[in-house]
Structures are given as structure tokens and as C-alpha cells.
Design a protein around this motif. Structure first.
Motif, PDB file in Angstrom:
ATOM      1  N   VAL A  89       0.826  -1.192   0.000  1.00  0.00           N
ATOM      2  CA  VAL A  89       0.000   0.000   0.000  1.00  0.00           C
ATOM      3  C   VAL A  89       0.873   1.259   0.000  1.00  0.00           C
ATOM      4  N   PHE A  91       0.332   5.413   0.253  1.00  0.00           N
ATOM      5  CA  PHE A  91      -0.643   6.474   0.519  1.00  0.00           C
ATOM      6  C   PHE A  91      -0.221   7.773  -0.155  1.00  0.00           C
ATOM      7  N   ASP A  93       0.343  10.786   1.042  1.00  0.00           N
ATOM      8  CA  ASP A  93       1.461  11.527   1.635  1.00  0.00           C
ATOM      9  C   ASP A  93       2.624  10.612   1.994  1.00  0.00           C
ATOM     10  N   ALA A  95       3.187   8.564   4.141  1.00  0.00           N
ATOM     11  CA  ALA A  95       3.043   8.030   5.498  1.00  0.00           C
ATOM     12  C   ALA A  95       4.295   7.283   5.937  1.00  0.00           C
ATOM     13  N   LEU A  96       5.458   7.841   5.600  1.00  0.00           N
ATOM     14  CA  LEU A  96       6.712   7.246   6.074  1.00  0.00           C
ATOM     15  C   LEU A  96       6.886   7.602   7.547  1.00  0.00           C
ATOM     16  N   PHE A  97       7.582   6.741   8.288  1.00  0.00           N
ATOM     17  CA  PHE A  97       7.777   6.981   9.720  1.00  0.00           C
ATOM     18  C   PHE A  97       8.981   7.884   9.936  1.00  0.00           C
ATOM     19  N   PRO A  98       8.773   9.086  10.479  1.00  0.00           N
ATOM     20  CA  PRO A  98       9.900  10.026  10.586  1.00  0.00           C
ATOM     21  C   PRO A  98      10.951   9.619  11.613  1.00  0.00           C
ATOM     22  N   HIS A 142      12.735  13.464   6.892  1.00  0.00           N
ATOM     23  CA  HIS A 142      12.464  14.886   6.627  1.00  0.00           C
ATOM     24  C   HIS A 142      13.510  15.527   5.734  1.00  0.00           C
ATOM     25  N   ARG A 156       9.117   0.646   0.258  1.00  0.00           N
ATOM     26  CA  ARG A 156       8.627   0.024   1.486  1.00  0.00           C
ATOM     27  C   ARG A 156       7.511  -0.979   1.188  1.00  0.00           C
TER      28      ARG A 156
ATOM     29  N   ALA B 147      -2.545   8.154   9.409  1.00  0.00           N
ATOM     30  CA  ALA B 147      -1.836   7.504   8.294  1.00  0.00           C
ATOM     31  C   ALA B 147      -0.721   6.584   8.796  1.00  0.00           C
ATOM     32  N   PHE B 148      -0.045   6.948   9.904  1.00  0.00           N
ATOM     33  CA  PHE B 148       1.030   6.096  10.430  1.00  0.00           C
ATOM     34  C   PHE B 148       0.480   4.739  10.847  1.00  0.00           C
ATOM     35  N   ALA B 151      -0.632   2.762   7.720  1.00  0.00           N
ATOM     36  CA  ALA B 151       0.534   2.254   6.983  1.00  0.00           C
ATOM     37  C   ALA B 151       1.159   1.084   7.731  1.00  0.00           C
ATOM     38  N   THR B 154      -0.795  -2.097   7.295  1.00  0.00           N
ATOM     39  CA  THR B 154      -0.605  -2.769   6.005  1.00  0.00           C
ATOM     40  C   THR B 154       0.763  -3.442   5.932  1.00  0.00           C
ATOM     41  N   LEU B 155       1.706  -3.016   6.789  1.00  0.00           N
ATOM     42  CA  LEU B 155       3.038  -3.619   6.797  1.00  0.00           C
ATOM     43  C   LEU B 155       3.132  -4.766   7.801  1.00  0.00           C
ATOM     44  N   LEU B 242      16.195  16.352  15.669  1.00  0.00           N
ATOM     45  CA  LEU B 242      17.004  16.055  14.481  1.00  0.00           C
ATOM     46  C   LEU B 242      16.365  14.942  13.660  1.00  0.00           C
ATOM     47  N   ARG B 243      15.974  13.867  14.350  1.00  0.00           N
ATOM     48  CA  ARG B 243      15.392  12.707  13.703  1.00  0.00           C
ATOM     49  C   ARG B 243      14.045  13.025  13.035  1.00  0.00           C
ATOM     50  N   TRP B 244      13.139  13.524  13.877  1.00  0.00           N
ATOM     51  CA  TRP B 244      11.758  13.742  13.443  1.00  0.00           C
ATOM     52  C   TRP B 244      11.656  14.938  12.487  1.00  0.00           C
ATOM     53  N   GLY B 245      12.690  15.824  12.551  1.00  0.00           N
ATOM     54  CA  GLY B 245      12.675  16.996  11.675  1.00  0.00           C
ATOM     55  C   GLY B 245      11.614  17.999  12.084  1.00  0.00           C
TER      56      GLY B 245
END
Lengths: 269, 246
Positions: A89, A91, A93, A95-98, A142, A156, B147-148, B151, B154-155, B242-245
Motif C-alpha cells: 500500500v 498512501f 502523503d 506516510a513514512l515513519f519520521p 524529513h 517500502r 496515516a502512520f 501504513a 498494512t506492513l 534532528l530525527r523527526w525533523g
């Protein structure tokens, strides 16, 4: 082997008479009305319709994120119960995990399947190679451009080797140039993997350029009102005159539904 | 940021000099405003008498116990509030309302319940961060983009892996804000409560000797607070940003 199986590839995803209602304050909304679809191995099906026609709901039902009120969704002739790795799937946007790097995102599904670290890494590298993000494996999300994010989202999904790739307006938020490039890239990726694709879009040009078939949805109740085949060799260019002809036909076909959708949105009470 | 370190030190030294000069100008008796030199002498004496270490150790133990208790209980309540809508609609406003009450206001009641001892101090220390962490956790989980979760489903994520690998990291930036606010509640209310009861502790040390001893103890309280901020919260928040931006 059944006879004729070489000519008509096996059906991977099948929807049988899928219905879905939403209950709102205004009352019952008939969102999907007896939708039936068949997607065969290697197919590229575009699901085209105006905003609010129920294509997103249909997408969620295919992904197993929503249940139909009645009707069936079959993957490889097996009824779907919830989401699963047989359907990749993507999406809108991404929907990647930051909190994960690109690699962390691509390996996420493999980790869920308890794939050992070495194999995970190998398969991740392959998938990143496919979408040309190999160099960006250890970058934070990001730091990626919008186009690169969608590449990562595709990696992914395909790393799990799904039977069908479901994409919900994945390029809708991209600028025109990036969108054009991603359409080319998706055709290449599809040709390389051979995975069947169901691609939801409200953009007629995109549907015509990408799909072997374009399934046109009507607005409320959401039905597949026709399927238009697109016989054209690939890779297809955005300004192919034959595609323009089909496009003109589809734009006219959609016009009335699009107007209905807008009126509904503006709410002439 | 880094470049201004020298200027900050210069400003602090400048203030110290002005302070010393004021005290030497005879206008200020040392019982009212002790000179930096008096404070240094007092600090030296209190260090060697062992008062500092005993107090610091006692106070740090209390704040750690109260804060950790609040984290566990408040985090648990926050998760429950986010998970159960019915509970949240009733208890949510109460939690947010009680967070607005300065924790030291619990002191008289805690004194009646537990007497002037460790349990009273634990209550006063923990009650502030408890409500802060609970409401921050609740809000952080609710703010997770849908959305997280979709997603991740589905994974192949679900149940425990959904909590640990998706919900927890996705809510972390907002939870950290709650942790920091909670820490400042715990630190402030514990010191206030220690000031009110006799016994070992930094709060008590503030009000034990003369003005010079008070200022010396103030500097220790200030220093400890800065150390926790600088070496506890800041590096973690920096890494998360830094990670999450964000």
C-alpha cells in the motif's frame, strides 16, 4: 494447468458486489454500490473518479483497512480479512515513519515478518536500487524531497513482494515536473517487478497515461460506470495524441459527476 | 548558540563583580545581602561539614522517586485516556483541571494524610508531574497521524508491535514536552515542601543558617536544575528534533 491460463493471467484481486454505506447526521450515504472488479497478474488498473466518489473507500476496502457492508474481496481467491503483506500500500502523503531512516522504513515490514537481519538488508538494498534511492538509505525522512519520499514509500511496499500494489493518489501532492518523472518511474518499476497495480487517481491524464484499463467511477452511489481499455505501448509519453483522445472522452464522461460532487461539497441546502 | 557561551560567562562574572562592589560599599549589611565572598566562605564550610552532600542526596532521591512514580502512573493513565473514549470524556477534563492546580497546594492535605514525613513529600512531588504526564501522553497519542497507524497495519504491525514500534515513537516528541513540564513541577513543589518541614533536604538548607548560607543553597538548587536541563532533557530533545525533523 487450466487451459487458456497462458493467455489470460490469473485473477489476483477480485471485488464481488461490494457495498458500503456511511451514516452521517444527514442520514445514510450510499458510498459504494455493488462494485465488482477484477485485477489479473501484471495488470495496471487505474481507478478514476471525482473527489468524494468513494474511490478512497474502495481503496481502503481493498487494503483491508475497512470492511464492506456486503460483498466480497478476494486475493488469490481467498477472502480478505484485514490488511496483509500480500497487498502493498502506498498512501498519498507516503506516510513514512519520521523516527526511522529510509532503510528503517523499508525494512519495517520485513521486521514484522521476522526476516533475519542479513536478508532484510539485502532485500532492502534491492528495493532501494529499484527506486534509485540506494544512496539515501541512511538518511532521515524529513531530509527527502516529496518525490523521494514517494520513491521510499514505493520501496517500502514492494520489498514485501506483494501480489498487488495499491496506490491512493500517490502523486497528487507533487509538483507537475516531479509528478511527470514519477509517472515515468512507476511505469519502469511496474515493468521491472511485474506486480499488478491498482492506482487511484482523480487526474484523467494520469489515469490514461498509466493504466492498461481505466475504471471510471460515478458519484453517489459510487459505481464502476465503465472500463476503458488503453492499448498503447510503453513507456508512454504524457503528450501522446492517442492518449489525448481517450482523455478528452473521459473528461466529458466525468463532467456531470464532477459537477454533482462540487454541488454536494458547496451544499446548496 | 555556542558562540554566546563566552558572553554568558562574562555577564555572570560582571554581575558577580557588581554584587561584590555593592556589598563592599557599606550600604548593604551582610545579614541583608551577603557578599559573594561571604557566600563562598559559607559554601566552603557547608561542603566540608557534609551538609551539602547529605541534602543534595536526600533531595535528589525524593525527586527521583516522585518523578518516576508520576511517569509510570501518569503515563498509564494517559494511555488509558487515549485508548478508552468513554473514560476520556469524563476523566479527561478532570485531569486537565487538576493539572492547573499548583502542586504545593496539596501540601496541607498531604500533611494531614501522611504527617510531616517522606510519604507527604512523595505525594507533593508526584502529584504535579502525574497530571502533566497523563494529559501530555493522552494528547500525544491522540495527535498521532492516522496515516502512520494505517501504513503500519498494512506492513503487518498490530497489537504490541503497533504500540512499541509505531504509537510510542510517533507520540514521543509531544510526550517529551510533558516530561519536561512534569519535571519542573516535581522539582519546584518538592523544594517548596522541604522548605516547610524540618529535616534533611535542600529546601530545608535554604532556611537553616544566615543569609550567606541561604544564597549558597540557592546556588546549589540552581546548579542542579541547570544540570538536569542541560544534560538530561536538552540532548534527548535535540536528538528527537534532528530525527523527526520537527
Amino acid at each position: 494447468m487450466k487451459s487458456g491460463s497462458a493467455l489470460t493471467p490469473k485473477v489476483i484481486l477480485e471485488l464481488r458486489q461490494v457495498c458500503k454505506d456511511f451514516h452521517t447526521r444527514q442520514g445514510r450515504l450510499h458510498v459504494l454500490d455493488k462494485v465488482s472488479l477484477r485485477v489479473r497478474r501484471g495488470d495496471f488498473l487505474c481507478l478514476l473518479g471525482p473527489a468524494g466518489c468513494g474511490k478512497s473507500t474502495l481503496f481502503h476496502i481493498c487494503a483491508g483497512l475497512e470492511e464492506p457492508d456486503s460483498g466480497q474481496v478476494l486475493i488469490d481467491s481467498q477472502p480478505v480479512a484485514g490488511p496483509g503483506p500480500d497487498r502493498g500500500v502506498v498512501f498519498q502523503d507516503g506516510a513514512l515513519f519520521p523516527w526511522l531512516t529510509v532503510r528503517g522504513n523499508v525494512e519495517f515490514g520485513l521486521t514484522m515478518q521476522n526476516v533475519p537481519a542479513g536478508e532484510r538488508r539485502e532485500r532492502c538494498d534491492e528495493a532501494l536500487e529499484l527506486v534509485r534511492l540506494r544512496k539515501f538509505a541512511d538518511v532521515n525522512i524529513h531530509q527527502l524531497s516529496a518525490g523521494m519520499r514517494q520513491r521510499a514509500a514505493i520501496a517500502r511496499a514492494v520489498v514485501l513482494q506483494p501480489k498487488v500494489l495499491l496506490m491512493d493518489e500517490p502523486f497528487a501532492a507533487l509538483d507537475a515536473q516531479t509528478r511527470n518523472i514519477m509517472q515515468e518511474e512507476l511505469q519502469r518499476i511496474w515493468a521491472q517487478t511485474g506486480t499488478a497495480v491498482v492506482f487511484v487517481t482523480s487526474n484523467v491524464s494520469e489515469a490514461v497515461r498509466l493504466g492498461d484499463r481505466v475504471a471510471v467511477m460515478s458519484f453517489r452511489p459510487g459505481r464502476i460506470k465503465r472500463e476503458v481499455p488503453v492499448h498503447r505501448s510503453r513507456p508512454r509519453l504524457a503528450d501522446d495524441p492517442h492518449l489525448m483522445e481517450i482523455r478528452t472522452f473521459l473528461v466529458r464522461d466525468l463532467k456531470e459527476d464532477a459537477h454533482l460532487a462540487v454541488e454536494e461539497e458547496l451544499g446548496d441546502a | 548558540m555556542r558562540k554566546s557561551h563566552g558572553q554568558v560567562v562574562a555577564l555572570a562574572l560582571g554581575l558577580l563583580l557588581v554584587w561584590q562592589a555593592l556589598c563592599m560599599s557599606e550600604g548593604w549589611p551582610p545579614e541583608v545581602l551577603p557578599a559573594p565572598s561571604d557566600v563562598a566562605v559559607a559554601a566552603w564550610r557547608m561542603t566540608w561539614s557534609g551538609e551539602f552532600f547529605a541534602s543534595v542526596w536526600m533531595t535528589l532521591r525524593r525527586v527521583a522517586a516522585g518523578y518516576l512514580l508520576a511517569l509510570v502512573a501518569g503515563g498509564g493513565l494517559g494511555i488509558a485516556l487515549a485508548r478508552y473514549g468513554r473514560l476520556a470524556s469524563v476523566a479527561g477534563p478532570v485531569v486537565r483541571g487538576l493539572e492547573a492546580l499548583p502542586a504545593i497546594c496539596w501540601y496541607p492535605l498531604a500533611l494531614i494524610w501522611f504527617g510531616a514525613g517522606e510519604w507527604m513529600l512523595l505525594w507533593v512531588t508526584a502529584v504535579g508531574p502525574f497530571f502533566a504526564v497523563a494529559s501530555a501522553t493522552d494528547e500525544a497519542i491522540r495527535a498521532i497521524p492516522h496515516a502512520f497507524v494505517k501504513a503500519a497495519a498494512t506492513l503487518g504491525a498490530g497489537g504490541w508491535s503497533m504500540y512499541m514500534r509505531v504509537m510510542f515513537p510517533a507520540s514521543l516528541p509531544r510526550v517529551l514536552v510533558g516530561l519536561r513540564v512534569g519535571w519542573s513541577y516535581a522539582w519546584r513543589s518538592l523544594l517548596a515542601a522541604e522548605l516547610l518541614v524540618r529535616g534533611v533536604g535542600l529546601g530545608d538548607l535554604l532556611d537553616r543558617g544566615g543569609a550567606a548560607e541561604t544564597v549558597a543553597a540557592m546556588l546549589v538548587v540552581l546548579g542542579l536544575g541547570l544540570v538536569v536541563e542541560r544534560f538530561g532533557f536538552e540532548p534527548v530533545e535535540h536528538r528527537v528534533r534532528l530525527r523527526w525533523g520537527a
